[in-house]
Design a protein around this motif. Structure first.
Motif, PDB file in Angstrom:
ATOM      1  N   ALA A  14       0.978  -0.763  -0.149  1.00 13.00           N
ATOM      2  CA  ALA A  14       0.339  -0.138   0.066  1.00 13.00           C
ATOM      3  C   ALA A  14       1.045   1.396   0.125  1.00 13.00           C
ATOM      4  N   MET A  15       2.100   1.172  -0.128  1.00 14.57           N
ATOM      5  CA  MET A  15       3.309   2.157   0.622  1.00 14.57           C
ATOM      6  C   MET A  15       3.056   3.376  -1.527  1.00 14.57           C
ATOM      7  N   ASP A  16       2.765   2.414  -1.808  1.00  8.94           N
ATOM      8  CA  ASP A  16       2.951   3.349  -3.321  1.00  8.94           C
ATOM      9  C   ASP A  16       2.091   3.967  -3.349  1.00  8.94           C
ATOM     10  N   MET A  84      10.900  -0.183  -4.395  1.00  7.52           N
ATOM     11  CA  MET A  84      10.750   1.014  -4.108  1.00  7.52           C
ATOM     12  C   MET A  84      11.912   2.204  -3.461  1.00  7.52           C
ATOM     13  N   ILE A  85      12.788   1.310  -2.841  1.00  6.15           N
ATOM     14  CA  ILE A  85      13.699   2.207  -1.635  1.00  6.15           C
ATOM     15  C   ILE A  85      14.526   3.284  -3.142  1.00  6.15           C
ATOM     16  N   TYR A 159       6.835  13.728   3.869  1.00  6.83           N
ATOM     17  CA  TYR A 159       6.651  12.096   3.655  1.00  6.83           C
ATOM     18  C   TYR A 159       6.280  10.712   2.576  1.00  6.83           C
ATOM     19  N   LYS A 160       6.493  11.641   1.709  1.00  3.61           N
ATOM     20  CA  LYS A 160       6.083  10.508   0.516  1.00  3.61           C
ATOM     21  C   LYS A 160       7.571   9.850   0.069  1.00  3.61           C
ATOM     22  N   PHE A 165       9.983   4.376   1.165  1.00  3.96           N
ATOM     23  CA  PHE A 165      11.053   3.310   1.892  1.00  3.96           C
ATOM     24  C   PHE A 165      10.973   2.502   2.353  1.00  3.96           C
ATOM     25  N   ILE A 166      10.097   3.140   3.999  1.00  6.13           N
ATOM     26  CA  ILE A 166       9.642   1.717   5.338  1.00  6.13           C
ATOM     27  C   ILE A 166       8.486   0.794   4.340  1.00  6.13           C
ATOM     28  N   GLY A 167       7.917   1.280   2.934  1.00  5.76           N
ATOM     29  CA  GLY A 167       7.436   0.043   2.584  1.00  5.76           C
ATOM     30  C   GLY A 167       8.028  -1.384   1.650  1.00  5.76           C
TER      31      GLY A 167
END
Length: 186
Positions: A14-16, A84-85, A159-160, A165-167
C-alpha cells in the motif's frame, strides 16, 4: 501465512498508493471525504484485484515450481522492495495534479498495483488463502490511501519518500522471512 505477516505485506504494498495519495492531496485545494474515499477506492480495488490475478497465474504453474517457491517469493518481494527504496531515494519529483478523472485514476491505480500482481504469484506458491488476503490488502490500501490524501493536503509531500522507503523495507523483510522459514532457519 499468518495474519501479521499478511498485514505487513499489505502495508508494504500500500505504500506506493499511499505516496501517490499524498501527492494527490498536496495538489488539492480541499481534500474532503468524498475525494479521499474516491482515491482510496481506486487504489484499494486495484491492490486487491492484482494479487488475485497473480494468484490465478501462479496457481497454473505451482506444480512445476513448488521446489523453489520460497526462492521465487524472496526474489519477487526483494526486487519490489529494492525498487521502492530506489524510488524513495531518487531526487526525481513527480508532478502532482488533483485530477480524479477515470483515465488518470485508472493509470495511477494500475501503476501502483503492478507489484501486487507479483505478490499474488507468490501467494499461489505459498498456498495463501487468497480471498481473505486480497480483502485485507484492499482494505488496508483503501484506508492508507484515503488517509494519504488528507495527510498530503495537510502536511504536503514531506513524507512521500519515507513511506516508499518503509514499504520497501517491509517487503524485503517479508521476503527474507519467507526464505528463512522454508530453509528451516526460523
Amino acid at each position: 501465512m499468518n495474519l501479521f505477516t499478511l498485514s505487513l505485506i499489505a502495508i508494504g504494498l500500500a505504500m506506493d498508493a499511499f505516496a501517490v495519495s499524498i501527492c494527490k492531496g498536496l495538489a488539492m485545494k480541499e481534500a474532503g471525504l468524498k475525494k479521499s474515499c474516491a482515491v482510496g477506492l481506486w487504489f484499494g480495488a486495484f491492490q486487491a484485484l492484482m494479487p488475485a490475478l497473480g494468484y490465478l497465474l501462479g496457481s497454473r504453474f505451482e506444480k512445476n515450481i513448488i521446489a523453489i517457491d520460497h526462492w521465487i517469493a524472496f526474489l519477487l518481494l526483494s526486487t519490489i522492495g529494492i525498487s521502492m527504496i530506489k524510488e524513495a531515494l531518487s531526487r526525481n519529483e513527480e508532478s502532482a495534479n488533483d485530477s480524479l478523472d477515470i483515465k488518470t485514476m485508472f493509470l495511477l491505480a494500475v501503476a501502483t498495483s503492478i507489484d501486487a500482481l507479483a505478490v499474488g504469484v507468490t501467494f499461489a506458491f505459498l498456498q495463501v488463502r487468497i480471498l481473505p488476503a486480497v480483502c485485507l490488502i484492499g482494505v488496508i490500501t483503501f484506508a492508507l490511501s484515503a488517509a494519504g490524501v488528507k495527510a498530503g493536503n495537510i502536511f504536503g509531500s514531506k513524507y512521500k519518500a519515507r513511506a516508499e522507503f518503509i514499504g520497501g523495507i517491509i517487503l524485503i523483510s517479508m521476503g527474507i522471512k519467507i526464505l528463512l522459514e522454508h530453509l528451516g532457519i526460523l
